[in-house]
Design a protein around this motif. Structure first.
Motif, PDB file in Angstrom:
ATOM      1  N   THR A 225      53.415  37.054  45.341  1.00 42.94           N
ATOM      2  CA  THR A 225      54.642  37.573  44.719  1.00 42.94           C
ATOM      3  C   THR A 225      55.076  38.914  45.298  1.00 42.94           C
ATOM      4  N   GLY A 226      54.179  39.594  46.026  1.00 46.32           N
ATOM      5  CA  GLY A 226      54.503  40.895  46.593  1.00 46.32           C
ATOM      6  C   GLY A 226      54.206  42.066  45.683  1.00 46.32           C
ATOM      7  N   ALA A 227      53.656  41.794  44.493  1.00 43.57           N
ATOM      8  CA  ALA A 227      53.323  42.880  43.569  1.00 43.57           C
ATOM      9  C   ALA A 227      52.127  43.668  44.086  1.00 43.57           C
ATOM     10  N   ALA A 228      52.108  44.969  43.828  1.00 43.82           N
ATOM     11  CA  ALA A 228      50.950  45.796  44.177  1.00 43.82           C
ATOM     12  C   ALA A 228      49.793  45.424  43.259  1.00 43.82           C
ATOM     13  N   TYR A 229      48.593  45.387  43.820  1.00 42.52           N
ATOM     14  CA  TYR A 229      47.393  44.971  43.086  1.00 42.52           C
ATOM     15  C   TYR A 229      46.414  46.127  42.995  1.00 42.52           C
ATOM     16  N   LEU A 230      45.933  46.408  41.769  1.00 41.90           N
ATOM     17  CA  LEU A 230      44.918  47.435  41.563  1.00 41.90           C
ATOM     18  C   LEU A 230      43.805  46.850  40.697  1.00 41.90           C
ATOM     19  N   ASP A 231      42.545  47.113  41.054  1.00 40.37           N
ATOM     20  CA  ASP A 231      41.437  46.706  40.201  1.00 40.37           C
ATOM     21  C   ASP A 231      40.411  47.822  40.119  1.00 40.37           C
ATOM     22  N   THR A 232      39.333  47.577  39.385  1.00 38.89           N
ATOM     23  CA  THR A 232      38.334  48.637  39.180  1.00 38.89           C
ATOM     24  C   THR A 232      36.922  48.201  39.554  1.00 38.89           C
ATOM     25  N   ALA A 233      36.769  46.991  40.118  1.00 42.55           N
ATOM     26  CA  ALA A 233      35.434  46.496  40.459  1.00 42.55           C
ATOM     27  C   ALA A 233      35.541  45.387  41.490  1.00 42.55           C
ATOM     28  N   ILE A 234      34.441  45.127  42.194  1.00 46.60           N
ATOM     29  CA  ILE A 234      34.378  44.043  43.161  1.00 46.60           C
ATOM     30  C   ILE A 234      34.391  42.693  42.448  1.00 46.60           C
ATOM     31  N   HIS A 235      35.011  41.712  43.104  1.00 49.16           N
ATOM     32  CA  HIS A 235      35.015  40.351  42.565  1.00 49.16           C
ATOM     33  C   HIS A 235      33.591  39.810  42.450  1.00 49.16           C
ATOM     34  N   GLU A 236      33.362  39.018  41.397  1.00 46.23           N
ATOM     35  CA  GLU A 236      32.092  38.327  41.230  1.00 46.23           C
ATOM     36  C   GLU A 236      32.334  36.859  40.940  1.00 46.23           C
ATOM     37  N   GLU A 237      31.409  36.024  41.382  1.00 50.25           N
ATOM     38  CA  GLU A 237      31.419  34.611  41.039  1.00 50.25           C
ATOM     39  C   GLU A 237      30.405  34.383  39.920  1.00 50.25           C
ATOM     40  N   PRO A 238      30.761  33.656  38.877  1.00 45.91           N
ATOM     41  CA  PRO A 238      29.866  33.500  37.720  1.00 45.91           C
ATOM     42  C   PRO A 238      28.462  33.015  38.052  1.00 45.91           C
ATOM     43  N   GLY A 239      28.337  32.142  39.049  1.00 46.23           N
ATOM     44  CA  GLY A 239      27.027  31.572  39.352  1.00 46.23           C
ATOM     45  C   GLY A 239      26.238  32.320  40.405  1.00 46.23           C
ATOM     46  N   LYS A 240      26.751  33.479  40.846  1.00 47.42           N
ATOM     47  CA  LYS A 240      26.080  34.223  41.908  1.00 47.42           C
ATOM     48  C   LYS A 240      25.846  35.665  41.471  1.00 47.42           C
ATOM     49  N   ILE A 241      24.680  36.201  41.828  1.00 47.01           N
ATOM     50  CA  ILE A 241      24.366  37.592  41.501  1.00 47.01           C
ATOM     51  C   ILE A 241      23.864  38.288  42.758  1.00 47.01           C
ATOM     52  N   CYS A 242      24.359  39.498  42.989  1.00 46.48           N
ATOM     53  CA  CYS A 242      23.852  40.348  44.070  1.00 46.48           C
ATOM     54  C   CYS A 242      23.874  39.613  45.407  1.00 46.48           C
ATOM     55  N   GLU A 243      25.060  39.291  45.862  1.00 43.51           N
ATOM     56  CA  GLU A 243      25.198  38.588  47.131  1.00 43.51           C
ATOM     57  C   GLU A 243      24.877  39.518  48.308  1.00 43.51           C
ATOM     58  N   THR A 244      24.889  38.927  49.503  1.00 45.96           N
ATOM     59  CA  THR A 244      24.582  39.688  50.708  1.00 45.96           C
ATOM     60  C   THR A 244      25.594  40.814  50.905  1.00 45.96           C
ATOM     61  N   PRO A 245      25.145  42.040  51.159  1.00 49.30           N
ATOM     62  CA  PRO A 245      26.086  43.139  51.378  1.00 49.30           C
ATOM     63  C   PRO A 245      26.697  43.072  52.784  1.00 49.30           C
ATOM     64  N   PRO A 246      27.869  43.707  52.963  1.00 48.44           N
ATOM     65  CA  PRO A 246      28.645  44.424  51.947  1.00 48.44           C
ATOM     66  C   PRO A 246      29.411  43.459  51.049  1.00 48.44           C
ATOM     67  N   TRP A 247      29.353  43.700  49.750  1.00 45.83           N
ATOM     68  CA  TRP A 247      29.925  42.766  48.781  1.00 45.83           C
ATOM     69  C   TRP A 247      31.419  42.549  48.969  1.00 45.83           C
ATOM     70  N   TYR A 248      32.162  43.598  49.315  1.00 47.30           N
ATOM     71  CA  TYR A 248      33.602  43.428  49.530  1.00 47.30           C
ATOM     72  C   TYR A 248      33.871  42.426  50.643  1.00 47.30           C
ATOM     73  N   GLY A 249      32.969  42.344  51.620  1.00 51.65           N
ATOM     74  CA  GLY A 249      33.144  41.434  52.739  1.00 51.65           C
ATOM     75  C   GLY A 249      33.059  39.972  52.347  1.00 51.65           C
ATOM     76  N   ASN A 250      32.493  39.679  51.164  1.00 49.14           N
ATOM     77  CA  ASN A 250      32.354  38.293  50.729  1.00 49.14           C
ATOM     78  C   ASN A 250      33.639  37.729  50.137  1.00 49.14           C
ATOM     79  N   TYR A 251      34.520  38.607  49.668  1.00 50.44           N
ATOM     80  CA  TYR A 251      35.730  38.138  48.991  1.00 50.44           C
ATOM     81  C   TYR A 251      36.974  38.940  49.398  1.00 50.44           C
ATOM     82  N   GLU A 252      37.126  40.149  48.869  1.00 52.73           N
ATOM     83  CA  GLU A 252      38.369  40.895  49.043  1.00 52.73           C
ATOM     84  C   GLU A 252      38.737  41.136  50.506  1.00 52.73           C
ATOM     85  N   TRP A 253      37.792  41.624  51.300  1.00 49.63           N
ATOM     86  CA  TRP A 253      38.125  42.006  52.672  1.00 49.63           C
ATOM     87  C   TRP A 253      38.531  40.827  53.545  1.00 49.63           C
ATOM     88  N   LYS A 254      38.279  39.605  53.101  1.00 46.59           N
ATOM     89  CA  LYS A 254      38.729  38.432  53.846  1.00 46.59           C
ATOM     90  C   LYS A 254      40.254  38.324  53.860  1.00 46.59           C
TER      91      LYS A 254
END
Length: 412
Positions: free
Chosen positions: A104-133
């Motif tokens: 939609t083009g809206a600016a996005y702001l959040d306060t934490a890294i994305h998490e998947e319910p079935g996964k804990i403490c994924e391989t770092p860097p965590w941002y590289g697993n989701y957002e930075w893609k």
């Protein structure tokens, strides 16, 4: 210039965000709040009205929304004409809300890294697993996405950028110290979503040491610090969001995150973990019902928002930065102290929610003014720290610096 804000989430942090958006609605424009429970949104709106937080007369609207439904979120963004989306719902929602904003083009702001319910403490860097893609897509579309703009991550990232810019020629280490010296009076409770809170502590503890990822277990590494106002505190190294972006964007060989815990919290946590009650994996009861132990624990613990009325004491969050300036070794503590009772008096929320909720509104104001409307995906340390910290000074979260010259406001 962007205007109109959609707040996604209706917990304690969302309440603070709503109050602070209302206090600046002359600049931010129309405000909407959405969550699965429209009733919880209405409670927040009632609080805003009761406190007289609106700077100029306006209506805040509540909407029922399953933010995992990308199309529904896109429809609501368009319906509310929101150009800024502040996502303070569960970290499980991040990628869905981000997708809606990118489309939609809206600016996005959040306060934490994305998490998947079935996964804990994924391989770092965590941002590289989701957002930075989605870095390239945001850049191509000119979409502003500011990641982790709460307090930690968020303000502590801005402090690290400030230290690198103004106080050091070379930084050897950044230790982020998070202390809650307050008391909620309950036998046991978490200060924000128990499910997210416990997930931080049940996996590996990842830190950035000697320019590489280092793994420890929770409560394995301890330190004691004498901090402003809150005094001597025991802190334990744990994994946290900001380490994963700071290690990429700043040339610093050692970056660690430390959080204070009392013996009672550690004892209860240990029992719950050893019994398997903090597991995110479903188990089957004798009656044949599938349940997730962690969700059961969440259900029986106090709602973090309910802690606010009786909360007393203070928090202290700091960056302890060591390195060299003009050939001399130096150490600088950049910090904030917040008061639970003061936070409640202003926003009906406790201090942990306050420290997490004020910064994204400051960021939204900077996006609205154009100062932080980056037109791409960024972490906070990639943006100019000064206007952010100046706004936070005015909005109730002043930054101070303690070094060889004494203890003073950061810009004195």
């Amino acid at each position: 210039m962007k205007k109109n804000v959609l707040i996604i989430g209706a917990g304690g942090v969302a309440k603070v965000v709503a109050h602070k958006c209302a206090q600046h609605n002359d600049e931010l424009g129309e405000i909407a709040i959405a969550s699965r429970s429209v009733g919880k949104c209405q409670v927040i709106i009632d609080s805003v009205k009761a406190k007289g937080s609106l700077k100029v007369p306006a209506e805040i609207k509540a909407y029922a929304l399953n933010a995992l439904d990308i199309e529904a979120t896109k429809t609501l963004i368009r319906e509310t004409r929101s150009q800024i989306v502040i996502n303070v719902g569960s970290a499980f929602l991040n990628m869905s809300v981000l997708r809606a904003c990118m489309d939609t083009g809206a600016a996005y702001l959040d306060t934490a890294i994305h998490e998947e319910p079935g996964k804990i403490c994924e391989t770092p860097p965590w941002y590289g697993n989701y957002e930075w893609k989605h870095l390239a897509e945001c850049q191509e579309k000119g979409v502003t996405a500011i990641l982790g703009v709460g307090f930690d991550p968020g303000v502590v990232n801005a402090w690290a950028a400030l230290a690198a810019k103004q106080h050091f020629d070379q930084i050897d280490s950044i230790d982020i110290l998070d202390v809650n010296a307050g008391s909620h009076g309950k036998y046991f409770a978490t200060n924000f979503d128990p499910e997210i809170n416990f997930r931080e502590f049940t996996g590996q503890v990842w830190s950035w040491q000697n320019r590489q990822w280092t793994s420890n277990s929770m409560f394995e590494v301890k330190r004691t610090d004498d901090l402003p106002v809150v005094g001597l505190q025991n802190l334990y190294m744990t994994g946290h969001d900001e380490v994963h972006s700071l290690s990429k964007h700043l040339d610093v060989p050692n970056i660690r995150f430390w959080m204070s815990f009392g013996d009672h919290y550690i004892n209860v946590f240990t029992v719950l973990k050893n019994l398997g009650l903090l597991s995110e994996k479903p188990v089957k009861t004798a009656e044949g019902v599938d349940v997730v132990p962690l969700k059961v624990v969440k259900a029986v613990l106090p709602d973090p928002a309910s802690l606010a009325p009786g909360y007393s004491g203070k928090t202290c969050i700091a960056d302890l930065v060591k390195g060299r300036k003009d050939g001399q070794e130096r150490e600088v503590l950049i910090y904030n102290v917040a008061d639970h009772a003061e936070a409640y008096a202003e926003t009906d929320s406790q201090g942990i929610s306050y420290t997490a909720g004020v910064p994204p509104v400051a960021a939204a104001l900077l996006v609205a003014r154009g100062d932080w409307d980056a037109g791409k995906m960024v972490n906070v340390e990639q943006l100019a720290p000064e206007p952010f910290l100046e706004l936070l000074d005015q909005m109730g979260l002043p930054t101070r610096i303690k070094d060889e010259q004494g203890d003073r406001p950061w810009n004195a």
